[in-house]
Scaffold this active site. Structure first.
Site, PDB file in Angstrom:
ATOM      1  N   THR A  70      16.032  28.519  70.059  1.00 56.14           N
ATOM      2  CA  THR A  70      15.690  27.533  71.293  1.00 56.14           C
ATOM      3  C   THR A  70      16.001  28.193  72.314  1.00 56.14           C
ATOM      4  O   THR A  70      16.071  29.674  72.463  1.00 56.14           O
ATOM      5  CB  THR A  70      16.652  26.436  71.176  1.00 56.14           C
ATOM      6  OG1 THR A  70      16.187  25.505  72.004  1.00 56.14           O
ATOM      7  CG2 THR A  70      18.137  26.653  71.000  1.00 56.14           C
ATOM      8  N   LYS A  74      12.956  32.002  73.148  1.00 50.98           N
ATOM      9  CA  LYS A  74      11.749  31.937  72.465  1.00 50.98           C
ATOM     10  C   LYS A  74      10.822  33.131  72.757  1.00 50.98           C
ATOM     11  O   LYS A  74      10.038  33.523  72.049  1.00 50.98           O
ATOM     12  CB  LYS A  74      10.961  30.486  72.751  1.00 50.98           C
ATOM     13  CG  LYS A  74      11.845  29.387  72.114  1.00 50.98           C
ATOM     14  CD  LYS A  74      11.075  28.040  72.351  1.00 50.98           C
ATOM     15  CE  LYS A  74      11.552  27.012  71.815  1.00 50.98           C
ATOM     16  NZ  LYS A  74      10.992  25.629  71.749  1.00 50.98           N
ATOM     17  N   ASP A 110       6.134  24.458  67.359  1.00 52.74           N
ATOM     18  CA  ASP A 110       6.214  23.060  68.089  1.00 52.74           C
ATOM     19  C   ASP A 110       4.600  22.529  68.323  1.00 52.74           C
ATOM     20  O   ASP A 110       4.637  21.168  68.282  1.00 52.74           O
ATOM     21  CB  ASP A 110       6.521  23.677  69.619  1.00 52.74           C
ATOM     22  CG  ASP A 110       8.113  23.769  69.600  1.00 52.74           C
ATOM     23  OD1 ASP A 110       8.840  23.048  68.809  1.00 52.74           O
ATOM     24  OD2 ASP A 110       8.445  24.759  70.404  1.00 52.74           O
ATOM     25  N   GLY A 136       3.937  23.893  81.017  1.00 53.10           N
ATOM     26  CA  GLY A 136       5.315  24.720  80.779  1.00 53.10           C
ATOM     27  C   GLY A 136       5.105  25.207  79.487  1.00 53.10           C
ATOM     28  O   GLY A 136       4.005  25.089  78.618  1.00 53.10           O
ATOM     29  N   GLY A 137       6.279  25.393  78.871  1.00 51.25           N
ATOM     30  CA  GLY A 137       6.581  26.079  77.268  1.00 51.25           C
ATOM     31  C   GLY A 137       5.840  25.067  76.238  1.00 51.25           C
ATOM     32  O   GLY A 137       5.011  25.499  75.497  1.00 51.25           O
ATOM     33  N   GLY A 245       8.642  11.526  71.391  1.00 51.88           N
ATOM     34  CA  GLY A 245       8.753  12.921  71.180  1.00 51.88           C
ATOM     35  C   GLY A 245       9.610  13.168  69.841  1.00 51.88           C
ATOM     36  O   GLY A 245       9.614  14.240  69.384  1.00 51.88           O
TER      37      GLY A 245
END
Ligand code: NAP
Length: 290
Positions: A70, A74, A110, A136-137, A245
């Site tokens: 995390t 990453k 993810d 973003g990521g 989510g």
């Protein structure tokens, strides 16, 4: 679940990050591993960036078979891995690692985790027109997963325009046939809207004007705490089907579990463990407010 089985033969998995103390994954994965009869545990490891060069040899020495990654590692972990999955390669980011006979292999679960959460709710995404807010990521991971399965058109909008443009450039390079743009036109309508920004997590704001919310059939938010963001509340008022989510969090873990064990994950139990963890956090927050 009964008492955790632990003895000299216990297999070891874990999560690295900084911080890791808020992670729901140790409870979720340890319960899941033990519930299907595996003698295994999953532990948190708080690791600073400067310790990363020593990490994999240490994990190998200790017999740690696989782990999650995390924030903020990453991307940082990649130079130390031996192989990457296609998605991890494109993203330049890894959240799941397994030790194999060919060394340490990195995956990113993810994006696919998010798609599996849509599938679970019968929300269609293949060959659809999709508006993604954020670059973003998490946005990157979801965009790569969408591009891998094929969409009709992907529209990415972001507060910082250059970040949306550079994400589009990366995607276009990896998927030359992908229909992608980074601005909206008034005639647009969408099958699916995905909020990947943190707007709505610690405030009551919506990441986009109501006008665009009304133009999509399905509205999803990758924020899971609060379970119903302002965006999702508005969407419900407009009669749209919504999803938060929690499913993404669940299914990125389900995919990691399957990578490590080669067995189907106990999804229902994992969902329940996540809900319990969220409930515990809420109780703690409510007590602090008193
Ligand atoms: P990140 O890489 O830092 O990206 C943050 C994104 O949010 C960027 O697009 C940023 O825009 C935008 N943003 C932040 N504050 C904003 C504001 N005030 N107004 C407009 N846009 C704003 O973070 P991330 O890792 O992608 O995570 C984003 C969110 O997804 C977080 O809420 C995180 O908790 C959630 N998440 C959920 C899961 C899950 O499993 N459900 C997994 C990963 C992340 P700029 O580019 O303009 O800064």
């Amino acid at each position: 679940l009964g008492a955790i089985q632990i003895n000299g033969l216990t297999r070891k998995f874990g999560i690295i990050g900084s911080p890791v103390k808020h992670s729901f994954s140790p409870a979720m994965h340890t319960n899941a591993l033990q519930s299907i009869g595996l003698n295994a545990v999953y532990l948190p490891f708080s690791i600073q960036k400067e310790k990363l060069p020593d990490l994999l040899p240490s994990f190998e020495l200790l017999g740690i078979e696989g782990f999650n990654i995390t924030v903020p590692h990453k991307e940082n972990i990649i130079p130390y891995l031996d192989q990457l999955s296609p998605a991890a390669q494109i993203l330049g980011s890894v959240n799941t690692v397994i030790h194999t006979s060919n060394g340490w292999m990195g995956y990113s679960t993810d994006g696919n985790g998010f798609l599996r959460s849509l599938k679970h709710e019968d929300i269609p995404y293949q060959q659809k027109t999709i508006l993604m807010i954020g670059a973003g990521g998490a946005a990157k991971a979801i965009a790569v997963a969408l591009a891998q399965v094929g969409v009709k058109e992907l529209i990415i909008v972001n507060r910082t325009q250059e970040k949306a443009d550079s994400l589009a450039t990366i995607l276009k390079k990896a998927f030359p046939d992908l229909a992608i743009r980074t601005s909206l036109v008034d005639t647009d309508s969408f099958d699916l809207l995905i909020n990947t920004t943190s707007v709505g997590m610690e405030d009551d704001r919506s990441p986009i004007e109501d006008y665009w919310i009304q133009k999509s059939d399905y509205i999803t938010d990758i924020i899971y705490n609060p379970p119903k963001t302002t965006l999702l509340k508005k969407a419900e008022q407009f009669g749209k089907k919504t999803l938060n989510g929690l499913g993404m969090l669940l299914y990125q873990g389900v995919e990691a579990f399957e990578i490590w064990t080669g067995q189907p994950a106990p999804e229902a139990l994992m969902r329940k463990t996540l809900l319990d963890s969220l409930h515990n956090i809420k109780s703690m927050e409510d007590n602090q407010d008193k």
